[in-house]
Design an enzyme around this catalytic site. Structure first.
Site, PDB file in Angstrom:
ATOM      1  N   HIS A 298       0.828  -1.176  -0.032  1.00 29.76           N
ATOM      2  CA  HIS A 298       0.046  -0.048  -0.025  1.00 29.76           C
ATOM      3  C   HIS A 298       0.979   1.324   0.051  1.00 29.76           C
ATOM      4  CE1 HIS A 298       0.212   0.911   4.589  1.00 29.76           C
ATOM      5  NE2 HIS A 298       0.051  -0.548   4.488  1.00 29.76           N
ATOM      6  N   ASP A 310       6.086   0.788   6.640  1.00 30.65           N
ATOM      7  CA  ASP A 310       4.485   0.499   6.447  1.00 30.65           C
ATOM      8  C   ASP A 310       4.113   1.558   5.662  1.00 30.65           C
ATOM      9  OD1 ASP A 310       2.128  -0.527   6.714  1.00 30.65           O
ATOM     10  OD2 ASP A 310       1.981   0.095   8.922  1.00 30.65           O
ATOM     11  N   GLU A 344      -5.184   2.057   2.729  1.00 24.23           N
ATOM     12  CA  GLU A 344      -5.040   0.812   3.319  1.00 24.23           C
ATOM     13  C   GLU A 344      -5.319   0.846   4.839  1.00 24.23           C
ATOM     14  OE1 GLU A 344      -3.076  -2.716   5.571  1.00 24.23           O
ATOM     15  OE2 GLU A 344      -2.803  -0.546   5.720  1.00 24.23           O
TER      16      GLU A 344
HETATM   17 ZN    ZN Z   1       0.682  -1.310   6.250  1.00 24.74          ZN
END
Ligand code: ZN
Length: 479
Positions: A298, A310, A344
């Site tokens: 994402h 992340d 996300e």
């Molecule tokens: Zn993530």
């Protein structure tokens, strides 16, 4: 066996259906799969072995060829240029535009954005001031979708609890108070329910705000944000995460019988949904163009860090998996499609809309792969699928002996990859040495400094080999 696994997956999905995506555990107790009792036909074993040269070329490309260091460079260029990419923001759209340009520059096929409506929440100024028993400003982060406190803030006495059960038992004491949750960290999947549901649990017993101990196993005074969800019919109260250190401090004060008074001030706001895009690129299949091997990560992130881990890392290795196949002139039989999801972090909003658009076409997906648990040194794949498909993945892993990435771990628990949970499409995630993942996750510490160029080269190679070989087998993975 398979129906039991499917049921388990469904139960898991149902039990955490409202939790934030990216909220899976990196399976710290995962063990390599014992040799499968399923015996692959020799024909398939040979087909896979015939890909050893291609696998070596991919590994060499990233570890000593033109791709060496490229994954790190591409990742750094994206996150340093665009910065944090929260859902609904202009910077997320800028990241999407930049990636569309990158994918086109690599001459990938059918590069485009697919529209998706996404939430737009903004943080604004925020603080929590301890007023009694001493004066101290805490390090906090509002939780995604929290409402604000209004300009006066909320000043009230605090009650500290360590579980929902304790809150229920002491509900009479909670009315008019700021509810502080000091729940112990068990695992991300189990503990994050305090973040996602804590505000409504507090409001239900008359709490006026809630502060949640950060969901992480370790802290150097760092709050970690994440999404939370209000329950319909219960008043919406402001909510933020606090550090493990402050949660434990207030628990000690409370146990001592000391009166704790806090002022919570949050400017957080939920704005109108905005139109965003899932980013798509392909290497079109030579024999079965309609059949798909999907690789994904994402592009959106929380607003407080450049979020290299992340999940820009997962997005970039998914780009790299296609990029290397194109660069080496490989022609997989079926289509390799990269999906870089939008929004996300607010609960797999982008991937949900993509799945909805494909719900009648899931029979054409051989596998759905998603990397969202770190891009540290790769060790193999986490996989969910039938015994026959598992045996194929294990055999493909044997092409990666030299990259030390042969582990196939079947404890994968996809939560928002609806392709797997609802349609039985085999699913995979990158298995990597991610024990430290939750040290950085959703915190200001998620920066390029977490990422390592050599590990990223290997991640790109491993991701590409699995995706390419699956795409080039004579048949789709068996369900
Ligand atoms: Zn993530």
């Amino acid at each position: 066996m398979r129906s039991v696994a499917a049921l388990l997956l469904l139960l898991l999905c149902a039990s955490v259906a409202t939790a934030c995506s990216g909220d899976r555990d990196p399976n710290p107790n995962a063990k390599p799969l014992p040799p499968s009792s399923y015996v692959l036909p020799e024909r398939i074993v040979q087909q896979i072995r015939d890909h050893q040269d291609d696998a070596n070329r991919i590994i060499d490309y990233f570890t000593k060829g033109p791709g060496q260091g490229q994954t790190y460079t591409r990742l750094a260029s994206l996150v340093d240029t665009v910065g944090p990419r929260p859902s609904g923001s202009a910077s997320l759209e800028r990241a999407i535009d930049m990636m569309l340009g990158n994918l086109k520059a690599d001459r990938l096929d059918n590069v485009h954005g697919e529209p998706a409506w996404i939430p737009h929440w903004v943080r604004g100024a925020e603080y929590v001031q301890l007023l009694e028993p001493h004066d101290f400003t805490m390090n906090i982060l509002s939780l995604g979708s929290s409402v604000g406190t209004g300009p006066q803030g909320i000043t009230a006495e605090a009650i500290v609890v360590s579980s929902f059960e304790e809150l229920t038992n002491r509900s009479a004491e909670a009315k008019g108070k700021i509810v502080v949750f000091n729940q112990p960290f068990v695992s991300y999947g189990e503990t994050s329910v305090y973040r996602t549901q804590g505000a409504s649990a507090a409001a239900k017993v008359g709490g006026v705000a809630s502060l949640i101990r950060t969901i992480a196993p370790f802290s150097i005074y760092s709050p970690h944000t994440g999404v939370q969800f209000y329950t319909d019919g219960i008043p919406k109260i402001p909510t933020a995460c606090i550090t493990i250190e402050d949660a434990e401090m207030m628990a000690r004060m409370h146990a001592r019988g000391q009166r704790i008074v806090l002022k919570v001030y949050l400017e957080a706001q939920n704005l109108n949904d905005t139109l965003s895009r899932n980013t798509v690129a392909e290497v079109v299949g030579s024999t079965h163009p309609e059949q798909v091997v999907l690789v994904s990560g994402h592009l959106d992130s929380w607003d407080i860090a450049e979020a290299a881990m992340d999940d820009a890392g997962g997005a970039i290795i998914s780009w790299q998996a296609l990029s290397v196949v194109k660069a080496l002139g490989l022609k997989p039989k079926r289509t390799m499609r990269a999906l870089l999801w939008t929004s996300e972090e607010f609960g797999g909003v982008g991937s949900q809309q993509y799945y909805n658009s494909q719900a009648n076409n899931t029979g054409n997906y051989s596998i759905v792969m998603e990397s969202d648990l770190g891009t540290f040194t790769p060790t193999g794949l986490e996989f969910t699928g039938s015994p026959a498909a598992t045996a194929i993945i294990q055999q493909i892993g044997q092409l990666l002996v030299n990259a030390n990435a042969t582990v196939v771990d079947c404890s994968l628990t996809f939560r928002h990859l609806l392709f797997c949970s609802l349609s039985g499409v085999p699913g995979a995630s990158l298995h990597n040495d991610n024990d430290d993942y939750f040290y950085f996750h959703h915190s200001r510490g998620d920066t390029m400094t977490v990422e390592d160029p050599v590990a990223l080269d290997l991640c790109a190679a491993v991701w590409a080999v699995y995706a390419y070989v699956i795409a080039d087998l004579d048949d789709m993975l068996p369900r």
